[in-house]
Design a protein around this motif. Structure first.
Motif, PDB file in Angstrom:
ATOM      1  N   TRP A 212      11.512   2.572  -6.213  1.00 22.40           N
ATOM      2  CA  TRP A 212      12.918   2.920  -6.359  1.00 22.40           C
ATOM      3  C   TRP A 212      13.049   4.267  -5.907  1.00 22.40           C
ATOM      4  CZ3 TRP A 212      16.227  -0.489  -8.811  1.00 22.40           C
ATOM      5  CH2 TRP A 212      15.696  -1.690  -9.327  1.00 22.40           C
ATOM      6  N   GLU A 213      12.093   5.005  -6.018  1.00 22.67           N
ATOM      7  CA  GLU A 213      12.428   6.391  -5.614  1.00 22.67           C
ATOM      8  C   GLU A 213      12.277   6.621  -4.008  1.00 22.67           C
ATOM      9  OE1 GLU A 213      10.076   5.477  -8.016  1.00 22.67           O
ATOM     10  OE2 GLU A 213      11.649   6.087  -9.675  1.00 22.67           O
TER      11      GLU A 213
ATOM     12  N   PHE B 151      11.712  -8.468  -6.743  1.00 16.88           N
ATOM     13  CA  PHE B 151      13.026  -8.381  -7.125  1.00 16.88           C
ATOM     14  C   PHE B 151      13.767  -7.654  -6.001  1.00 16.88           C
ATOM     15  CE2 PHE B 151      16.029  -5.118  -9.715  1.00 16.88           C
ATOM     16  CZ  PHE B 151      16.898  -6.159  -9.980  1.00 16.88           C
ATOM     17  N   TYR B 152      14.989  -8.116  -5.647  1.00 17.45           N
ATOM     18  CA  TYR B 152      15.783  -7.771  -4.531  1.00 17.45           C
ATOM     19  C   TYR B 152      17.288  -7.361  -5.093  1.00 17.45           C
ATOM     20  CZ  TYR B 152      12.116 -10.548  -2.279  1.00 17.45           C
ATOM     21  OH  TYR B 152      10.799 -10.856  -1.820  1.00 17.45           O
ATOM     22  N   PRO B 153      17.473  -6.225  -5.441  1.00 22.26           N
ATOM     23  CA  PRO B 153      18.770  -5.815  -6.020  1.00 22.26           C
ATOM     24  C   PRO B 153      19.844  -5.721  -4.964  1.00 22.26           C
ATOM     25  CG  PRO B 153      17.256  -3.948  -6.170  1.00 22.26           C
ATOM     26  CD  PRO B 153      16.399  -5.065  -5.372  1.00 22.26           C
ATOM     27  N   GLU B 154      21.293  -5.824  -5.159  1.00 22.87           N
ATOM     28  CA  GLU B 154      22.051  -5.182  -4.409  1.00 22.87           C
ATOM     29  C   GLU B 154      22.102  -3.713  -4.102  1.00 22.87           C
ATOM     30  OE1 GLU B 154      23.604  -6.868  -7.406  1.00 22.87           O
ATOM     31  OE2 GLU B 154      23.279  -8.733  -6.717  1.00 22.87           O
ATOM     32  N   ASP B 155      21.596  -2.868  -5.228  1.00 21.49           N
ATOM     33  CA  ASP B 155      21.591  -1.587  -4.966  1.00 21.49           C
ATOM     34  C   ASP B 155      20.646  -0.963  -5.855  1.00 21.49           C
ATOM     35  OD1 ASP B 155      22.625  -1.203  -7.875  1.00 21.49           O
ATOM     36  OD2 ASP B 155      24.593  -1.663  -7.124  1.00 21.49           O
ATOM     37  N   THR B 156      20.443   0.320  -5.826  1.00 22.67           N
ATOM     38  CA  THR B 156      19.263   0.965  -6.680  1.00 22.67           C
ATOM     39  C   THR B 156      19.780   1.739  -7.898  1.00 22.67           C
ATOM     40  OG1 THR B 156      19.055   2.733  -5.135  1.00 22.67           O
ATOM     41  CG2 THR B 156      17.790   1.166  -4.443  1.00 22.67           C
ATOM     42  N   ALA B 157      20.880   1.301  -8.301  1.00 23.13           N
ATOM     43  CA  ALA B 157      21.307   1.825  -9.539  1.00 23.13           C
ATOM     44  C   ALA B 157      20.624   1.600 -10.641  1.00 23.13           C
ATOM     45  CB  ALA B 157      22.793   1.678  -9.817  1.00 23.13           C
ATOM     46  N   PRO B 158      20.670   2.652 -11.877  1.00 26.34           N
ATOM     47  CA  PRO B 158      19.745   2.422 -12.887  1.00 26.34           C
ATOM     48  C   PRO B 158      19.950   1.104 -13.249  1.00 26.34           C
ATOM     49  CG  PRO B 158      20.729   4.568 -12.916  1.00 26.34           C
ATOM     50  CD  PRO B 158      21.450   3.957 -11.681  1.00 26.34           C
ATOM     51  N   GLY B 159      21.023   0.617 -13.432  1.00 23.34           N
ATOM     52  CA  GLY B 159      21.258  -0.653 -14.276  1.00 23.34           C
ATOM     53  C   GLY B 159      20.626  -1.779 -13.775  1.00 23.34           C
ATOM     54  N   ALA B 160      20.272  -1.897 -12.253  1.00 23.29           N
ATOM     55  CA  ALA B 160      19.633  -3.036 -11.744  1.00 23.29           C
ATOM     56  C   ALA B 160      17.961  -2.922 -12.096  1.00 23.29           C
ATOM     57  CB  ALA B 160      19.632  -2.750 -10.201  1.00 23.29           C
ATOM     58  N   ARG B 161      17.640  -1.738 -12.279  1.00 23.88           N
ATOM     59  CA  ARG B 161      16.195  -1.626 -12.628  1.00 23.88           C
ATOM     60  C   ARG B 161      15.878  -1.836 -14.087  1.00 23.88           C
ATOM     61  NH1 ARG B 161      11.924   3.492 -11.576  1.00 23.88           N
ATOM     62  NH2 ARG B 161      10.207   2.588 -12.346  1.00 23.88           N
TER      63      ARG B 161
ATOM     64  N   ILE C  14      11.894  -4.249  -3.548  1.00 23.00           N
ATOM     65  CA  ILE C  14      11.832  -2.897  -4.199  1.00 23.00           C
ATOM     66  C   ILE C  14      10.920  -3.021  -5.476  1.00 23.00           C
ATOM     67  CG2 ILE C  14      13.633  -3.196  -5.930  1.00 23.00           C
ATOM     68  CD1 ILE C  14      14.742  -0.382  -5.052  1.00 23.00           C
ATOM     69  N   ASP C  15      10.519  -3.962  -6.023  1.00 25.11           N
ATOM     70  CA  ASP C  15       9.878  -3.931  -6.906  1.00 25.11           C
ATOM     71  C   ASP C  15       9.138  -5.512  -7.108  1.00 25.11           C
ATOM     72  OD1 ASP C  15       8.677  -3.471  -9.834  1.00 25.11           O
ATOM     73  OD2 ASP C  15      10.625  -2.598 -10.455  1.00 25.11           O
TER      74      ASP C  15
ATOM     75  N   GLY D  63       0.800  -1.213   0.036  1.00 25.56           N
ATOM     76  CA  GLY D  63      -0.021   0.043  -0.033  1.00 25.56           C
ATOM     77  C   GLY D  63       0.811   1.129   0.305  1.00 25.56           C
ATOM     78  N   ASP D  64       2.194   1.363   0.394  1.00 25.68           N
ATOM     79  CA  ASP D  64       2.997   2.453   0.592  1.00 25.68           C
ATOM     80  C   ASP D  64       3.789   2.550  -0.488  1.00 25.68           C
ATOM     81  OD1 ASP D  64       1.718   3.346   2.919  1.00 25.68           O
ATOM     82  OD2 ASP D  64       2.935   2.053   4.289  1.00 25.68           O
ATOM     83  N   TYR D  65       3.841   1.666  -1.496  1.00 22.27           N
ATOM     84  CA  TYR D  65       4.874   1.734  -2.344  1.00 22.27           C
ATOM     85  C   TYR D  65       4.583   3.089  -3.340  1.00 22.27           C
ATOM     86  CZ  TYR D  65       6.965  -2.879  -1.956  1.00 22.27           C
ATOM     87  OH  TYR D  65       7.741  -3.807  -1.515  1.00 22.27           O
ATOM     88  N   LYS D  66       5.586   3.635  -3.922  1.00 18.72           N
ATOM     89  CA  LYS D  66       5.451   4.732  -4.629  1.00 18.72           C
ATOM     90  C   LYS D  66       4.775   4.967  -6.116  1.00 18.72           C
ATOM     91  CE  LYS D  66       7.981   7.898  -1.871  1.00 18.72           C
ATOM     92  NZ  LYS D  66       7.390   9.121  -1.293  1.00 18.72           N
TER      93      LYS D  66
END
Length: 279
Positions: free
Chosen positions: A230-231, A255-265, A239-240, A209-212
């Motif tokens: 992501w934001e 999705f559970y990325p190691e970081d939120t860099a653009p490449g991960a998305r 995160i997604d 419910g609280d996702y952007k």
């Protein structure tokens, strides 16, 4: 001839030669491939582009090359154009383009360069390398899903839940804070065919419910709901998340990325675009 005129002539000659030396050699600017990946054994249209601002470029002398990892030419793919044809989006904008069909027989990387001829320059100028990722194709014999993934990623099946992990995450397996995988794919029964919104609420409460961002894309032609965070300064985990309704099942991809860099998305977006679900 007087000594004065000889000296003056030498001065002009040396000055003009020096000016030629100071003139910057022509170059090729940013080069790119869109999309930046293809799936193995799958014919895919790819748009190759190269920015060439130098007006001395010969318009019909810009070639796209297939090269090996060391940069050695394997084949000439075709002529890139800046005249609005062959996939070029806008004539005369100094972006040369070629839309080519790429079909690679093996996973890994494919390499390309742009070679251009310029007026007054004997040797052709080459660009930096364009790396095109060739993703592997995975079909799960025990579930209705199929998808593509980066060649260096691994897959594990844990009680029917597929876990896809990057090399970076595999190095963090001893860290108790690390997720079990970067991408989890689960098949959940929906025998009563409840609407997707209700299914999510019944199984996950108000977690999302609280996702952007909440969107309703189509995935493989099927209705889906996607939650992304992501934001946020402190993103939720996962995160997604994408929920896809397919008959009496719901495919849940998180999705559970190691970081939120653009490449991960970008990796996750590509993964979702390749996801197919058998009825």
């Amino acid at each position: 001839m007087s000594k004065k005129w000889v000296i003056a002539g030498l001065t002009v000659l040396l000055f003009s030669t020096g000016a030629a030396w100071l003139t910057a050699a022509p170059s090729i600017g940013t080069v790119a491939a869109t999309p930046a990946y293809v799936v193995v054994d799958t014919a895919t249209p790819v748009l190759f582009t190269a920015q060439i601002a130098d007006s001395s470029v010969i318009p019909t002398g810009v070639n796209l090359l297939n090269v090996d990892a060391a940069g050695k030419t394997i084949a000439i793919i075709g002529v890139m154009r800046d005249d609005g044809s062959s996939g070029d989006l806008k004539a005369g904008d100094k972006v040369f383009s070629l839309r080519a069909t790429v079909n690679r027989p093996a996973v890994g990387q494919a390499f390309y360069r742009v070679s251009a001829a310029f007026k007054g320059v004997l040797q052709r100028v080459q660009s930096s390398s364009i790396e095109l990722a060739v993703w592997s194709h995975y079909v799960d014999t025990e579930s209705p899903v199929a998808f593509a993934l980066p060649p260096e990623w691994s897959i594990e099946n844990n009680d029917g839940v597929l876990g896809l992990s990057s090399p970076t995450l595999r190095q963090l397996r001893d860290d108790p804070e690390s997720p079990p995988a970067n991408i989890l794919v689960a098949i959940r029964a929906n025998e009563t065919l409840v609407p997707l919104d209700s299914f999510i609420r019944d199984n996950h409460g108000d977690w999302f419910g609280d996702y952007k961002v909440r969107t309703t894309p189509m995935v493989d032609g099927k209705p889906a709901i996607r939650f992304a965070d992501w934001e946020s300064t402190i993103p939720h985990n996962p995160i997604d998340a994408v929920f896809v309704s397919s008959g009496d099942v719901v495919v849940v991809v998180t999705f559970y990325p190691e970081d939120t860099a653009p490449g991960a998305r970008m990796v996750f977006d590509r993964f979702i675009s390749t996801l197919s679900i058998e009825p």
